[in-house]
Design a protein around this motif. Structure first.
Motif, PDB file in Angstrom:
ATOM      1  N   GLU A   1     -11.544   8.284  31.538  1.00 45.94           N
ATOM      2  CA  GLU A   1     -12.251   7.024  31.804  1.00 45.94           C
ATOM      3  C   GLU A   1     -13.172   7.116  33.018  1.00 45.94           C
ATOM      4  O   GLU A   1     -14.001   6.235  33.226  1.00 45.94           O
ATOM      5  CB  GLU A   1     -11.228   5.899  32.013  1.00 45.94           C
ATOM      6  CG  GLU A   1     -10.404   5.589  30.778  1.00 45.94           C
ATOM      7  CD  GLU A   1     -11.279   5.138  29.629  1.00 45.94           C
ATOM      8  OE1 GLU A   1     -11.979   4.118  29.769  1.00 45.94           O
ATOM      9  OE2 GLU A   1     -11.261   5.811  28.576  1.00 45.94           O
TER      10      GLU A   1
ATOM     11  N   ARG B   1      -4.910  -1.437  24.212  1.00 43.65           N
ATOM     12  CA  ARG B   1      -4.554  -0.630  23.040  1.00 43.65           C
ATOM     13  C   ARG B   1      -3.096  -0.843  22.649  1.00 43.65           C
ATOM     14  O   ARG B   1      -2.741  -0.791  21.466  1.00 43.65           O
ATOM     15  CB  ARG B   1      -4.834   0.840  23.307  1.00 43.65           C
ATOM     16  CG  ARG B   1      -6.294   1.245  23.027  1.00 43.65           C
ATOM     17  CD  ARG B   1      -7.221   0.928  24.155  1.00 43.65           C
ATOM     18  NE  ARG B   1      -8.622   0.927  23.721  1.00 43.65           N
ATOM     19  CZ  ARG B   1      -9.583   0.293  24.373  1.00 43.65           C
ATOM     20  NH1 ARG B   1      -9.308  -0.413  25.463  1.00 43.65           N
ATOM     21  NH2 ARG B   1     -10.819   0.323  23.924  1.00 43.65           N
TER      22      ARG B   1
ATOM     23  N   PRO C   1     -10.053  -1.607  19.858  1.00 47.93           N
ATOM     24  CA  PRO C   1      -8.718  -1.493  20.450  1.00 47.93           C
ATOM     25  C   PRO C   1      -7.607  -2.003  19.536  1.00 47.93           C
ATOM     26  O   PRO C   1      -6.442  -1.648  19.730  1.00 47.93           O
ATOM     27  CB  PRO C   1      -8.812  -2.364  21.706  1.00 47.93           C
ATOM     28  CG  PRO C   1     -10.265  -2.488  21.989  1.00 47.93           C
ATOM     29  CD  PRO C   1     -10.953  -2.432  20.669  1.00 47.93           C
TER      30      PRO C   1
ATOM     31  N   HIS D   1      -7.562  -1.293  30.036  1.00 50.73           N
ATOM     32  CA  HIS D   1      -7.930  -0.353  28.966  1.00 50.73           C
ATOM     33  C   HIS D   1      -6.705   0.082  28.166  1.00 50.73           C
ATOM     34  O   HIS D   1      -6.669  -0.036  26.930  1.00 50.73           O
ATOM     35  CB  HIS D   1      -8.623   0.861  29.574  1.00 50.73           C
ATOM     36  CG  HIS D   1      -8.738   2.031  28.653  1.00 50.73           C
ATOM     37  ND1 HIS D   1      -9.571   2.043  27.558  1.00 50.73           N
ATOM     38  CD2 HIS D   1      -8.106   3.241  28.648  1.00 50.73           C
ATOM     39  CE1 HIS D   1      -9.458   3.194  26.914  1.00 50.73           C
ATOM     40  NE2 HIS D   1      -8.573   3.942  27.558  1.00 50.73           N
TER      41      HIS D   1
ATOM     42  N   THR E   1      -2.215   8.187  28.530  1.00 48.80           N
ATOM     43  CA  THR E   1      -3.217   8.178  29.589  1.00 48.80           C
ATOM     44  C   THR E   1      -4.232   9.286  29.348  1.00 48.80           C
ATOM     45  O   THR E   1      -4.022  10.188  28.540  1.00 48.80           O
ATOM     46  CB  THR E   1      -2.589   8.427  30.968  1.00 48.80           C
ATOM     47  OG1 THR E   1      -2.150   9.801  31.040  1.00 48.80           O
ATOM     48  CG2 THR E   1      -1.433   7.487  31.246  1.00 48.80           C
ATOM     49  N   GLU E   2      -5.297   9.222  30.100  1.00 46.11           N
ATOM     50  CA  GLU E   2      -6.235  10.333  30.134  1.00 46.11           C
ATOM     51  C   GLU E   2      -5.603  11.552  30.802  1.00 46.11           C
ATOM     52  O   GLU E   2      -4.507  11.480  31.369  1.00 46.11           O
ATOM     53  CB  GLU E   2      -7.485   9.932  30.917  1.00 46.11           C
ATOM     54  CG  GLU E   2      -7.217   9.649  32.397  1.00 46.11           C
ATOM     55  CD  GLU E   2      -8.401   8.994  33.072  1.00 46.11           C
ATOM     56  OE1 GLU E   2      -9.153   9.732  33.726  1.00 46.11           O
ATOM     57  OE2 GLU E   2      -8.559   7.766  32.943  1.00 46.11           O
TER      58      GLU E   2
ATOM     59  N   LEU F   1     -11.802   3.283  21.058  1.00 42.38           N
ATOM     60  CA  LEU F   1     -12.764   2.682  21.985  1.00 42.38           C
ATOM     61  C   LEU F   1     -13.597   1.627  21.262  1.00 42.38           C
ATOM     62  O   LEU F   1     -13.911   0.576  21.827  1.00 42.38           O
ATOM     63  CB  LEU F   1     -13.680   3.759  22.575  1.00 42.38           C
ATOM     64  CG  LEU F   1     -13.011   4.843  23.431  1.00 42.38           C
ATOM     65  CD1 LEU F   1     -14.075   5.797  23.979  1.00 42.38           C
ATOM     66  CD2 LEU F   1     -12.200   4.234  24.561  1.00 42.38           C
TER      67      LEU F   1
ATOM     68  N   SER G   1     -12.848   6.545  36.138  1.00 40.35           N
ATOM     69  CA  SER G   1     -12.843   5.260  36.851  1.00 40.35           C
ATOM     70  C   SER G   1     -11.853   5.234  38.005  1.00 40.35           C
ATOM     71  O   SER G   1     -11.517   4.161  38.500  1.00 40.35           O
ATOM     72  CB  SER G   1     -12.504   4.133  35.861  1.00 40.35           C
ATOM     73  OG  SER G   1     -13.473   4.058  34.836  1.00 40.35           O
TER      74      SER G   1
ATOM     75  N   TRP H   1      -8.809  -1.231  35.854  1.00 43.90           N
ATOM     76  CA  TRP H   1      -9.478  -0.762  34.637  1.00 43.90           C
ATOM     77  C   TRP H   1      -8.470  -0.095  33.705  1.00 43.90           C
ATOM     78  O   TRP H   1      -8.435  -0.369  32.506  1.00 43.90           O
ATOM     79  CB  TRP H   1     -10.604   0.222  34.955  1.00 43.90           C
ATOM     80  CG  TRP H   1     -11.146   0.807  33.685  1.00 43.90           C
ATOM     81  CD1 TRP H   1     -10.774   1.970  33.080  1.00 43.90           C
ATOM     82  CD2 TRP H   1     -12.093   0.195  32.795  1.00 43.90           C
ATOM     83  NE1 TRP H   1     -11.430   2.148  31.883  1.00 43.90           N
ATOM     84  CE2 TRP H   1     -12.247   1.072  31.694  1.00 43.90           C
ATOM     85  CE3 TRP H   1     -12.824  -0.980  32.837  1.00 43.90           C
ATOM     86  CZ2 TRP H   1     -13.119   0.778  30.640  1.00 43.90           C
ATOM     87  CZ3 TRP H   1     -13.686  -1.256  31.780  1.00 43.90           C
ATOM     88  CH2 TRP H   1     -13.824  -0.389  30.695  1.00 43.90           C
ATOM     89  N   HIS H   2      -7.637   0.782  34.246  1.00 49.48           N
ATOM     90  CA  HIS H   2      -6.666   1.492  33.422  1.00 49.48           C
ATOM     91  C   HIS H   2      -5.617   0.539  32.850  1.00 49.48           C
ATOM     92  O   HIS H   2      -5.186   0.694  31.705  1.00 49.48           O
ATOM     93  CB  HIS H   2      -6.000   2.596  34.238  1.00 49.48           C
ATOM     94  CG  HIS H   2      -6.966   3.582  34.806  1.00 49.48           C
ATOM     95  ND1 HIS H   2      -7.542   3.425  36.058  1.00 49.48           N
ATOM     96  CD2 HIS H   2      -7.492   4.720  34.283  1.00 49.48           C
ATOM     97  CE1 HIS H   2      -8.366   4.436  36.276  1.00 49.48           C
ATOM     98  NE2 HIS H   2      -8.362   5.228  35.224  1.00 49.48           N
TER      99      HIS H   2
END
Length: 368
Positions: free
Chosen positions: A27, A46, A330, A42, A56-57, A327, A29, A38-39
């Motif tokens: 992300e 979902r 969601p 985001h 997570t990323e 993306l 971010s 943001w996380h």
């Protein structure tokens, strides 16, 4: 009608309510590796949208392991608190939470790609990337420092420490990122690894670091919680990592306590020709599952409800992971359930917009 895509799936003590997962997606971010609102929004959205697993990323296990300066991290205890808040929200929606542990290797020290990805300047905090050998990913990337054996041991310890922090944050799954041309994948592939010590040359030497990381993470991670490994099944390049080697690796990973292999591809070298198309990586997941008995996750241009359901129904993978489609939408799992005539668990706050019928009951059950 009951569709396999919406059937529960259990690994170790964790029961996933369905076979749909949110694939790890950077992300860009974060500051200093910290998750933020943001996380929360985001990843939380979902989970609200009905995914059984929210990942997570790629989360750096040490500062030198960041891909970009704005990526998520899990290298210090201070990172835990916000991650724990995110996990609590994901759990409250009935989903399971996963964290991907990563080290960027030679692809690190970059800016976020918004407006064009490039190497950081020294004023922006540039660091020296690390890799198996002093071979740059491309002319626009830095030549990495070749790790010595003491530094390799430090990487192994960092992955184990990160797994302990993920446990403290409440995650249900950790995934070791050994794909897409990042550090552990670099050690696997002769295209990035030209070492002549115990970590280079033969297949057994090239997989050594990944197995050491796997053993360290498995020892640090609770026995009753599942461990995933993401691999690139092929480099799509002559002289690189191959699908045959991926099958052999998956069998080894199973022996070392891995519960599922998340099967992607590519990322080791630029400008390769990849036959992109719907589900183009699914055959790799299917082959690994068939030949090793290892549960697999399939990822890559999976966009349609029937397509995703068929992957599970045909035994090609146990879980489907969606990235860009999540993306775009969601709430893809809820919409997929409606298309398939399947019951889905809508958030009670959104019931006024849900299709009528048993869906309301499912949402109320989740809210208890």
């Amino acid at each position: 009608m009951s569709h396999p895509l919406f059937s529960p799936f259990q690994l170790q003590s964790v029961v996933f309510p369905n076979r749909i997962g949110v694939s790890p997606m950077c992300e860009y971010s974060s500051e200093d590796g910290f998750a933020n609102d943001w996380h929360l929004v985001h990843l939380g959205a979902r989970a609200q949208g009905g995914a059984g697993l929210v990942m997570t990323e790629a989360s750096a296990v040490m500062p030198e392991g960041l891909i970009s300066i704005n990526d998520l991290g899990i290298w210090k205890d201070e990172h835990i608190a916000k991650l724990a808040q995110i996990v609590r929200f994901i759990h409250a929606q009935g989903a399971r939470a996963g964290m991907q542990l990563a080290h960027a290797g030679r692809k690190g020290s970059m800016t976020a790609p918004f407006g064009g990805e490039r190497l950081l300047t020294s004023e922006e905090g540039r660091w020296e990337p690390e890799g198996p050998s002093a071979i740059a990913f491309s002319p626009s990337y830095a030549v990495p420092k070749a790790l010595d054996e003491a530094e390799i041991a430090g990487v192994v310890s960092a992955f184990a420490d990160a797994a302990k922090r993920a446990d403290k944050a409440g995650f249900d799954v950790v995934e070791i990122h050994a794909a897409h041309g990042y550090l552990l994948h670099e050690f696997l592939s002769p295209l990035a690894n030209q070492r002549v010590d115990q970590y280079g040359g033969s297949f057994d030497n090239r997989i050594r670091l990944l197995l050491e990381v796997t053993d360290a993470v498995r020892a640090a991670w609770p026995d009753h919680l599942p461990l995933f490994v993401r691999i690139s099944a092929t480099d799509w390049a002559e002289g690189g990592w191959t699908a045959d080697e991926s099958v052999l690796l998956a069998a080894k990973l199973r022996e070392h306590g891995v519960d599922l292999v998340d099967v992607s591809s590519g990322g080791q070298v630029p400008h390769v020709k990849i036959p992109l198309g719907p589900g183009y990586q699914v055959p790799f997941a299917a082959r690994i599952r068939k030949e090793t008995g290892m549960p697999t996750a399939a990822v890559g241009m999976i966009t349609e409800a029937k397509q995703a359901n068929d992957i599970v129904a045909n035994g090609e993978a146990d879980i489907v992971l969606l990235a860009r489609e999540m993306l775009r939408d969601p709430y893809w799992p809820l919409h997929a359930a409606a298309k398939l005539g399947e019951t889905a668990s809508w958030p009670v706050q959104y019931l006024r917009a849900a299709p009528q019928g048993s869906i309301a009951r499912a949402a109320v059950e989740r809210a208890k």
